[in-house]
Scaffold this active site. Structure first.
Site, PDB file in Angstrom:
ATOM      1  N   ASN A 155       0.881  -1.165   0.000  1.00 30.68           N
ATOM      2  CA  ASN A 155       0.000   0.000   0.000  1.00 30.68           C
ATOM      3  C   ASN A 155       0.918   1.215   0.000  1.00 30.68           C
ATOM      4  O   ASN A 155       1.603   1.493   0.987  1.00 30.68           O
ATOM      5  CB  ASN A 155      -0.908   0.002   1.240  1.00 30.68           C
ATOM      6  CG  ASN A 155      -1.815   1.231   1.297  1.00 30.68           C
ATOM      7  OD1 ASN A 155      -1.423   2.317   0.882  1.00 30.68           O
ATOM      8  ND2 ASN A 155      -3.009   1.056   1.814  1.00 30.68           N
ATOM      9  N   GLU A 193      -3.956   1.823  -2.870  1.00 34.99           N
ATOM     10  CA  GLU A 193      -4.018   3.268  -2.607  1.00 34.99           C
ATOM     11  C   GLU A 193      -3.110   4.053  -3.563  1.00 34.99           C
ATOM     12  O   GLU A 193      -2.304   4.867  -3.141  1.00 34.99           O
ATOM     13  CB  GLU A 193      -3.688   3.592  -1.147  1.00 34.99           C
ATOM     14  CG  GLU A 193      -4.848   3.318  -0.206  1.00 34.99           C
ATOM     15  CD  GLU A 193      -4.852   4.236   1.009  1.00 34.99           C
ATOM     16  OE1 GLU A 193      -5.387   5.362   0.882  1.00 34.99           O
ATOM     17  OE2 GLU A 193      -4.354   3.839   2.068  1.00 34.99           O
ATOM     18  N   ASP A 240      -3.981  -4.812   0.995  1.00 33.31           N
ATOM     19  CA  ASP A 240      -4.269  -4.234   2.303  1.00 33.31           C
ATOM     20  C   ASP A 240      -5.665  -4.692   2.696  1.00 33.31           C
ATOM     21  O   ASP A 240      -6.650  -4.169   2.188  1.00 33.31           O
ATOM     22  CB  ASP A 240      -4.189  -2.712   2.200  1.00 33.31           C
ATOM     23  CG  ASP A 240      -4.519  -2.031   3.519  1.00 33.31           C
ATOM     24  OD1 ASP A 240      -4.862  -2.733   4.489  1.00 33.31           O
ATOM     25  OD2 ASP A 240      -4.454  -0.790   3.562  1.00 33.31           O
ATOM     26  N   ASN A 294      -6.866  -4.544   5.725  1.00 32.27           N
ATOM     27  CA  ASN A 294      -7.359  -3.748   6.850  1.00 32.27           C
ATOM     28  C   ASN A 294      -7.937  -4.628   7.951  1.00 32.27           C
ATOM     29  O   ASN A 294      -8.894  -4.233   8.638  1.00 32.27           O
ATOM     30  CB  ASN A 294      -8.363  -2.692   6.384  1.00 32.27           C
ATOM     31  CG  ASN A 294      -7.675  -1.388   5.994  1.00 32.27           C
ATOM     32  OD1 ASN A 294      -6.737  -0.941   6.653  1.00 32.27           O
ATOM     33  ND2 ASN A 294      -8.134  -0.779   4.912  1.00 32.27           N
ATOM     34  N   ASP A 316       2.888   4.805   4.846  1.00 30.62           N
ATOM     35  CA  ASP A 316       2.740   4.322   6.230  1.00 30.62           C
ATOM     36  C   ASP A 316       2.660   2.788   6.280  1.00 30.62           C
ATOM     37  O   ASP A 316       2.585   2.217   7.373  1.00 30.62           O
ATOM     38  CB  ASP A 316       1.554   4.977   6.944  1.00 30.62           C
ATOM     39  CG  ASP A 316       0.279   5.012   6.128  1.00 30.62           C
ATOM     40  OD1 ASP A 316       0.287   4.610   4.950  1.00 30.62           O
ATOM     41  OD2 ASP A 316      -0.750   5.459   6.688  1.00 30.62           O
ATOM     42  N   HIS A 317       2.691   2.134   5.125  1.00 34.52           N
ATOM     43  CA  HIS A 317       2.764   0.669   5.064  1.00 34.52           C
ATOM     44  C   HIS A 317       4.146   0.243   4.555  1.00 34.52           C
ATOM     45  O   HIS A 317       4.756   0.932   3.732  1.00 34.52           O
ATOM     46  CB  HIS A 317       1.729   0.108   4.089  1.00 34.52           C
ATOM     47  CG  HIS A 317       0.311   0.324   4.491  1.00 34.52           C
ATOM     48  ND1 HIS A 317      -0.511  -0.708   4.915  1.00 34.52           N
ATOM     49  CD2 HIS A 317      -0.451   1.442   4.535  1.00 34.52           C
ATOM     50  CE1 HIS A 317      -1.710  -0.231   5.185  1.00 34.52           C
ATOM     51  NE2 HIS A 317      -1.712   1.078   4.963  1.00 34.52           N
TER      52      HIS A 317
END
Length: 289
Positions: A7, A34, A148, A150, A249-250
């Site tokens: 991501n 993303e 991802d 989640n 952030d991943h």
DNA sequence: ATGCCATACGTTGTATGA
């Protein structure tokens, strides 16, 4: 064959970091999430220069998924084969055949908060994914569903279960949604090679969470049995979460089939020592934080 | 120190993220 998922939190903003990482890890196939781009803004020429062909499925400001491969890509399916409109108006899924493996890049909805309409939409999206996999699977085909999700499948996949309980990503319903995918014959490729806790793929940008290892393992590659039998290595590349230019952030996750891919220092050994030393000096973030 | 929120869109802030 090395399959990766990442991501990137905007493909446009991450192009330089992606170029660095493709050179570093040399994956054969990369599943991106993303991208935050419309299809007509997807950087096909830049990706070609890096040695990959790309299929992109995006809508603009939010979401967006892609598949990169060093070998030809065929049999592309976007959005479960449905129009990008209600009830599936967001670009969260693209599938293709490449390198003899059917790969699916997925970006599950966040859910925001338990019981919210967004949470219910997240569960519905997982239902749609499971149904699509059931409808389209043909025998014991080589299949890898990565992205991802989640969802942190188990308590060992979050930095502090007590702090996470009551939020999204760890609820029984979300975990049941992932368990249903496992019931279709998919197994977690990372867990085939790693049993330890404290291995995460996402850390909030804020409050130095990465450096305290306050994170969650929410990015996964799920594979069918014929692929699982070929998995010789899987790693999370924490190095890609550091430094300049600004990282996603991943962190990316790599899964190697048949033989190990290009070696890289995932950065964990040294990080684990620093984190353990800091924890010994000071307890980890309080449950109410 | 690896080092303390980022992205797009749009316009001096807002929505979203997990």
């Amino acid at each position: 064959m090395r399959i990766a998922t990442w991501n990137v939190n905007s493909l446009k903003a991450r192009l330089e970091k992606l170029a660095w990482w493709l050179e570093r890890a040399r994956p054969d196939v990369v599943l991106l999430q993303e991208t935050k781009l419309a299809d007509d803004a997807a950087p096909h020429a830049e990706v070609e220069r890096l040695g990959y062909t790309m299929v992109h499925h995006g809508e603009g400001r939010w979401n967006g998924v892609a598949i990169l491969s060093k070998t030809p890509i065929t049999e592309v399916v976007t959005n479960f084969g449905e129009p990008l409109a209600e009830p599936l108006p967001e670009a969260r899924m693209v599938s293709a055949l490449t390198g003899g493996v059917r790969v699916v890049s997925v970006y599950a909805p966040n859910g925001r908060s338990l019981g919210s309409p967004f949470y219910r939409a997240k569960l519905a999206w997982f239902e749609r994914l499971a149904r699509w996999l059931e409808e389209t699977r043909a025998g014991d085909q080589a299949l890898a569903v990565g992205g991802d999700f989640n969802v942190a499948p188990e308590d060992r996949d979050v930095w502090n279960p007590a702090a996470c309980h009551g939020g999204t990503h760890v609820s029984a319903e979300e975990r049941a949604a992932v368990a249903r995918l496992r019931s279709l014959g998919l197994v977690d490729a990372y867990r085939l090679r790693h049993d330890e806790p404290e291995r995460y793929t996402w850390w909030d940008y804020r409050a130095g969470d990465f450096y305290k290892n306050v994170g969650m393992r929410i990015d996964h590659v799920l594979v069918t049995a014929s692929v699982a039998a070929r998995v010789v290595a899987s790693e999370i590349d924490r190095e890609a979460r550091k430094g300049k230019p600004i990282p996603s952030d991943h962190a990316p996750l790599t899964v190697d089939l048949d033989e190990p891919g290009a070696p890289y220092d995932a950065g964990w050994t040294a990080a684990a020592e620093r984190i353990a030393a800091r924890r010994a000096a000071k307890p980890k973030r309080a449950p109410e934080a």
